[in-house]
Scaffold this motif. Structure first.
Motif, PDB file in Angstrom:
ATOM      1  N   SER A  50       2.367 -12.474   8.916  1.00 52.59           N
ATOM      2  CA  SER A  50       1.560 -12.757   8.007  1.00 52.59           C
ATOM      3  C   SER A  50       2.583 -11.870   7.043  1.00 52.59           C
ATOM      4  N   THR A  51       3.274 -11.413   7.017  1.00 51.45           N
ATOM      5  CA  THR A  51       4.745 -10.510   6.385  1.00 51.45           C
ATOM      6  C   THR A  51       4.209 -10.881   4.916  1.00 51.45           C
ATOM      7  N   GLY A  52       4.883  -9.986   4.242  1.00 53.80           N
ATOM      8  CA  GLY A  52       4.475 -10.031   2.549  1.00 53.80           C
ATOM      9  C   GLY A  52       4.130  -9.775   2.113  1.00 53.80           C
TER      10      GLY A  52
ATOM     11  N   GLY B 171      13.193   1.041   8.778  1.00 55.62           N
ATOM     12  CA  GLY B 171      12.391  -0.190   7.982  1.00 55.62           C
ATOM     13  C   GLY B 171      11.869  -0.494   6.649  1.00 55.62           C
ATOM     14  N   THR B 172      12.812  -1.282   6.365  1.00 56.79           N
ATOM     15  CA  THR B 172      13.474  -1.461   4.753  1.00 56.79           C
ATOM     16  C   THR B 172      12.056  -3.042   4.335  1.00 56.79           C
ATOM     17  N   GLY B 173      11.925  -3.114   4.599  1.00 59.54           N
ATOM     18  CA  GLY B 173      11.038  -4.862   4.538  1.00 59.54           C
ATOM     19  C   GLY B 173       9.561  -4.411   4.158  1.00 59.54           C
ATOM     20  N   THR B 174       8.914  -5.572   3.802  1.00 60.78           N
ATOM     21  CA  THR B 174       7.790  -5.159   3.434  1.00 60.78           C
ATOM     22  C   THR B 174       7.062  -3.815   3.426  1.00 60.78           C
ATOM     23  N   LEU B 175       7.175  -3.671   4.371  1.00 58.87           N
ATOM     24  CA  LEU B 175       6.159  -2.029   4.745  1.00 58.87           C
ATOM     25  C   LEU B 175       6.598  -1.043   4.238  1.00 58.87           C
ATOM     26  N   GLY B 176       8.126  -1.272   4.104  1.00 61.86           N
ATOM     27  CA  GLY B 176       9.396   0.043   3.679  1.00 61.86           C
ATOM     28  C   GLY B 176       9.340  -0.186   2.377  1.00 61.86           C
TER      29      GLY B 176
ATOM     30  N   VAL C 156      16.732   3.372   6.041  1.00 55.61           N
ATOM     31  CA  VAL C 156      17.231   3.224   7.301  1.00 55.61           C
ATOM     32  C   VAL C 156      17.413   1.842   8.136  1.00 55.61           C
ATOM     33  N   ARG C 157      18.641   0.467   7.743  1.00 55.65           N
ATOM     34  CA  ARG C 157      17.994  -0.636   7.828  1.00 55.65           C
ATOM     35  C   ARG C 157      18.977  -1.132   8.567  1.00 55.65           C
ATOM     36  N   ARG C 158      19.429  -2.323   9.827  1.00 55.93           N
ATOM     37  CA  ARG C 158      20.579  -2.461  10.266  1.00 55.93           C
ATOM     38  C   ARG C 158      21.407  -2.632   9.276  1.00 55.93           C
ATOM     39  N   SER C 159      21.577  -3.584   8.291  1.00 57.40           N
ATOM     40  CA  SER C 159      22.693  -3.985   7.629  1.00 57.40           C
ATOM     41  C   SER C 159      23.259  -2.637   6.577  1.00 57.40           C
TER      42      SER C 159
ATOM     43  N   THR D  57      22.844   3.248   7.800  1.00 63.63           N
ATOM     44  CA  THR D  57      22.756   1.606   8.817  1.00 63.63           C
ATOM     45  C   THR D  57      21.782   2.209   9.938  1.00 63.63           C
ATOM     46  N   THR D  58      21.268   1.427  10.407  1.00 66.86           N
ATOM     47  CA  THR D  58      20.985   2.471  12.112  1.00 66.86           C
ATOM     48  C   THR D  58      22.059   2.882  13.276  1.00 66.86           C
ATOM     49  N   ASP D  59      22.607   3.021  13.224  1.00 68.76           N
ATOM     50  CA  ASP D  59      23.774   3.512  14.152  1.00 68.76           C
ATOM     51  C   ASP D  59      24.032   5.170  13.177  1.00 68.76           C
TER      52      ASP D  59
ATOM     53  N   ASN E 217       3.862   7.213  11.969  1.00 68.67           N
ATOM     54  CA  ASN E 217       4.811   5.753  12.670  1.00 68.67           C
ATOM     55  C   ASN E 217       2.831   4.784  12.289  1.00 68.67           C
ATOM     56  N   VAL E 218       3.632   3.765  10.879  1.00 65.52           N
ATOM     57  CA  VAL E 218       2.854   2.485  11.087  1.00 65.52           C
ATOM     58  C   VAL E 218       3.367   1.274  11.268  1.00 65.52           C
ATOM     59  N   ALA E 219       4.514   1.708  12.716  1.00 68.13           N
ATOM     60  CA  ALA E 219       5.097   0.371  12.553  1.00 68.13           C
ATOM     61  C   ALA E 219       4.324  -0.133  14.024  1.00 68.13           C
ATOM     62  N   ARG E 220       5.014  -0.336  15.514  1.00 68.66           N
ATOM     63  CA  ARG E 220       4.320   0.144  16.448  1.00 68.66           C
ATOM     64  C   ARG E 220       4.219   1.091  17.440  1.00 68.66           C
ATOM     65  N   GLY E 221       3.271   1.352  18.711  1.00 65.77           N
ATOM     66  CA  GLY E 221       3.356   2.501  18.903  1.00 65.77           C
ATOM     67  C   GLY E 221       4.848   2.615  20.486  1.00 65.77           C
TER      68      GLY E 221
ATOM     69  N   LEU F   2      -0.746   9.313  12.831  1.00 64.94           N
ATOM     70  CA  LEU F   2      -0.266   8.035  13.753  1.00 64.94           C
ATOM     71  C   LEU F   2      -1.013   6.741  13.408  1.00 64.94           C
ATOM     72  N   ASP F   3      -0.877   5.841  12.943  1.00 72.25           N
ATOM     73  CA  ASP F   3      -1.757   4.399  13.147  1.00 72.25           C
ATOM     74  C   ASP F   3      -1.584   3.539  14.216  1.00 72.25           C
ATOM     75  N   VAL F   4      -0.631   3.781  15.170  1.00 71.97           N
ATOM     76  CA  VAL F   4      -0.466   2.963  16.052  1.00 71.97           C
ATOM     77  C   VAL F   4       0.531   3.691  17.662  1.00 71.97           C
TER      78      VAL F   4
HETATM   79  P1  NDP Z   1       9.909  -7.301   7.388  1.00 71.63           P
HETATM   80  O1  NDP Z   1      10.122  -7.977   8.416  1.00 71.63           O
HETATM   81  O2  NDP Z   1       9.414  -7.298   6.309  1.00 71.63           O
HETATM   82  O3  NDP Z   1      11.070  -6.498   7.586  1.00 71.63           O
HETATM   83  C1  NDP Z   1      11.831  -5.534   8.478  1.00 71.63           C
HETATM   84  C2  NDP Z   1      11.908  -4.075   8.527  1.00 71.63           C
HETATM   85  O4  NDP Z   1      12.871  -3.067   9.385  1.00 71.63           O
HETATM   86  C3  NDP Z   1      13.386  -5.378   7.636  1.00 71.63           C
HETATM   87  O5  NDP Z   1      13.985  -3.780   6.444  1.00 71.63           O
HETATM   88  C4  NDP Z   1      14.946  -5.061   8.844  1.00 71.63           C
HETATM   89  O6  NDP Z   1      15.677  -4.507   7.859  1.00 71.63           O
HETATM   90  C5  NDP Z   1      14.707  -3.630   9.210  1.00 71.63           C
HETATM   91  N1  NDP Z   1      14.508  -3.453  11.217  1.00 71.63           N
HETATM   92  C6  NDP Z   1      14.637  -4.202  12.078  1.00 71.63           C
HETATM   93  N2  NDP Z   1      15.009  -4.292  13.189  1.00 71.63           N
HETATM   94  C7  NDP Z   1      15.627  -3.111  12.634  1.00 71.63           C
HETATM   95  C8  NDP Z   1      16.632  -2.073  13.537  1.00 71.63           C
HETATM   96  N3  NDP Z   1      17.233  -2.062  14.812  1.00 71.63           N
HETATM   97  N4  NDP Z   1      17.149  -0.543  12.763  1.00 71.63           N
HETATM   98  C9  NDP Z   1      16.140  -0.632  11.443  1.00 71.63           C
HETATM   99  N5  NDP Z   1      15.802  -1.382  10.802  1.00 71.63           N
HETATM  100  C10 NDP Z   1      15.587  -2.261  11.472  1.00 71.63           C
HETATM  101  O7  NDP Z   1       8.399  -7.267   8.089  1.00 71.63           O
HETATM  102  P2  NDP Z   1       6.951  -5.795   7.424  1.00 71.63           P
HETATM  103  O8  NDP Z   1       7.336  -4.882   6.832  1.00 71.63           O
HETATM  104  O9  NDP Z   1       6.390  -6.927   6.932  1.00 71.63           O
HETATM  105  O10 NDP Z   1       6.720  -5.146   9.200  1.00 71.63           O
HETATM  106  C11 NDP Z   1       7.037  -4.064  10.124  1.00 71.63           C
HETATM  107  C12 NDP Z   1       6.536  -4.072  11.436  1.00 71.63           C
HETATM  108  O11 NDP Z   1       5.399  -2.956  10.714  1.00 71.63           O
HETATM  109  C13 NDP Z   1       5.816  -5.021  11.766  1.00 71.63           C
HETATM  110  O12 NDP Z   1       6.754  -5.933  12.652  1.00 71.63           O
HETATM  111  C14 NDP Z   1       5.006  -4.843  12.731  1.00 71.63           C
HETATM  112  O13 NDP Z   1       4.774  -4.680  13.948  1.00 71.63           O
HETATM  113  C15 NDP Z   1       4.792  -3.398  11.217  1.00 71.63           C
HETATM  114  N6  NDP Z   1       3.098  -3.486  10.526  1.00 71.63           N
HETATM  115  C16 NDP Z   1       1.848  -2.719  11.173  1.00 71.63           C
HETATM  116  C17 NDP Z   1       1.103  -2.606  10.769  1.00 71.63           C
HETATM  117  C18 NDP Z   1       0.059  -1.588  10.832  1.00 71.63           C
HETATM  118  O14 NDP Z   1      -1.232  -2.157  10.262  1.00 71.63           O
HETATM  119  N7  NDP Z   1       0.234  -0.300  11.339  1.00 71.63           N
HETATM  120  C19 NDP Z   1       0.673  -3.883   9.673  1.00 71.63           C
HETATM  121  C20 NDP Z   1       1.249  -4.573   9.381  1.00 71.63           C
HETATM  122  C21 NDP Z   1       2.559  -4.463   9.478  1.00 71.63           C
HETATM  123  P3  NDP Z   1      17.723  -5.690   8.091  1.00 71.63           P
HETATM  124  O15 NDP Z   1      17.268  -6.512   8.710  1.00 71.63           O
HETATM  125  O16 NDP Z   1      18.384  -4.635   7.877  1.00 71.63           O
HETATM  126  O17 NDP Z   1      17.414  -4.056   9.753  1.00 71.63           O
END
Ligand code: NDP
Length: 307
Positions: free
Chosen positions: A86-88, A141-146, A163-166, A178-180, A222-226, A248-250
């Motif tokens: 459910s990303t997005g 992390g610069t995806g949906t959440l970022g 910060v992201r890999r690419s 970049t992550t490095d 931290n709102v990603a994973r613990g 901290l959420d996780v």
């Molecule tokens: P996305 O797939 O949209 O984004 C993930 C991002 O992380 C991308 O920008 C990717 O960029 C980056 N990324 C991946 N690996 C690395 C790395 N090694 N170093 C740096 N950046 C990295 O996912 P979402 O944003 O939708 O969700 C992210 C995470 O957040 C989920 O997997 C989930 O665990 C957590 N989450 C927590 C919630 C909560 O309730 N607290 C709710 C929703 C999500 P690139 O490919 O360029 O590296």
């Protein structure tokens, strides 16, 4: 495959009532029902929060979370089971939660809430409160959440780096590393916010070295994973005043154990893995499921396919 019966697994109850999602999907050209563990076998597809061994016998599993680290990808692949996530949908919800944490720290709102519990009229020190414009947040992390965090904080006048890999540029971010170059990226930020998926690469990405690289007056979110965080190292840094605080959420273990020192820290805000909660959650998830049922009918590739 032909979709005849889609189950809404009862584990989604932790986020919204399963019946709400089932009702909102009732117009699908398939039977939709709320199911328990003993009814998985009768379904072609399941929408779920948790993983079950029996899912390996269905055709398609949809996770109501973006994070799918709890699912065994290899086994899904071996059994030809499609996994979608459910990303997005969590950009605005998590963005606003993170903005809330930052405003609590800057405006000292968490102190007021704590004082109110004790019926205590106690103002902050003259130099404790500040405003957000001019500060920098580094979002890892610069995806949906970022992106949701960047857009919300940008609106509050915060300079946002990512910060992201690419290393490719992302709208809403003033600079991308970049992550490095993580340690360099987080070194000057007043706020460091983690929004990466949990993978082998990101496990304990935030360890003693990372906390050491951060400013002593920085806040960690931290709102990603613990497990992206070495939690004992975070606790050490907080206890040594090597960080200003954390939201901290996780956590590495959820629910956070009652004896965790994090509960008792004045400059730590704890929320129980609900940064993305909204009463619209079942609708947002339902939109993804509906989209994929349409794609299945059209023979098109699934949206948000992970396996
Ligand atoms: P996305 O797939 O949209 O984004 C993930 C991002 O992380 C991308 O920008 C990717 O960029 C980056 N990324 C991946 N690996 C690395 C790395 N090694 N170093 C740096 N950046 C990295 O996912 P979402 O944003 O939708 O969700 C992210 C995470 O957040 C989920 O997997 C989930 O665990 C957590 N989450 C927590 C919630 C909560 O309730 N607290 C709710 C929703 C999500 P690139 O490919 O360029 O590296």
């Amino acid at each position: 495959f032909e979709l005849e019966r889609l189950g809404v697994h009862e584990s989604v109850e932790a986020v919204f009532p399963p019946a709400e999602l089932a009702a909102s999907l009732s117009h699908l050209p398939a039977e939709v029902a709320v199911i328990g563990d003993d009814e998985i076998a009768g379904c072609d597809a399941v929408v779920t929060l948790e993983h079950r061994e029996a899912f390996l016998e269905v055709e398609w599993v949809h996770s109501i979370q973006a994070g799918v680290d709890r699912f065994p990808f290899d086994e899904f692949e071996d059994h030809d089971v499609i996994l979608t996530n459910s990303t997005g949908i969590h950009d605005r919800t998590v963005g606003e939660t993170v903005a809330g944490y930052l405003l609590m720290f800057a405006r000292r709102l968490h102190d007021h809430v704590a004082n109110q519990q004790e019926r205590r009229w106690d103002r902050p020190e003259w130099d404790a409160a500040f405003t957000l414009p001019g500060s920098t947040a580094c979002v890892v992390g610069t995806g949906t959440l970022g992106k949701g965090v960047a857009e919300t904080l940008g609106g509050l006048g915060v300079r946002v780096t990512g910060v992201r890999r690419s290393g490719d540029p992302v709208p809403g971010f003033d600079e991308i590393y970049t992550t490095d170059r993580l340690l360099e990226a987080i070194a000057d930020a007043e706020f460091v916010i983690v929004t990466v998926p949990l993978t082998d690469e990101t496990h304990h990405l935030f360890d003693a070295e990372a906390f050491d690289a951060m400013r002593d007056d920085a806040y960690f979110v931290n709102v990603a994973r613990g497990s992206v965080v070495d939690e004992p190292a975070l606790i050490d840094a907080l206890e040594a005043d090597a960080l200003a605080g954390a939201a901290l959420d996780v956590f590495e273990a959820e629910p956070l154990p009652e004896d965790s020192p994090l509960w008792g820290m004045d400059e730590v805000i704890i929320s129980p893995h609900c940064a993305a909660y909204t009463r619209d959650y079942f609708r947002d998830t339902g939109d993804i499921v509906r989209e994929n049922v349409d794609r299945l009918a059209d023979g098109a590739e699934f949206h948000n396919r992970v396996v």
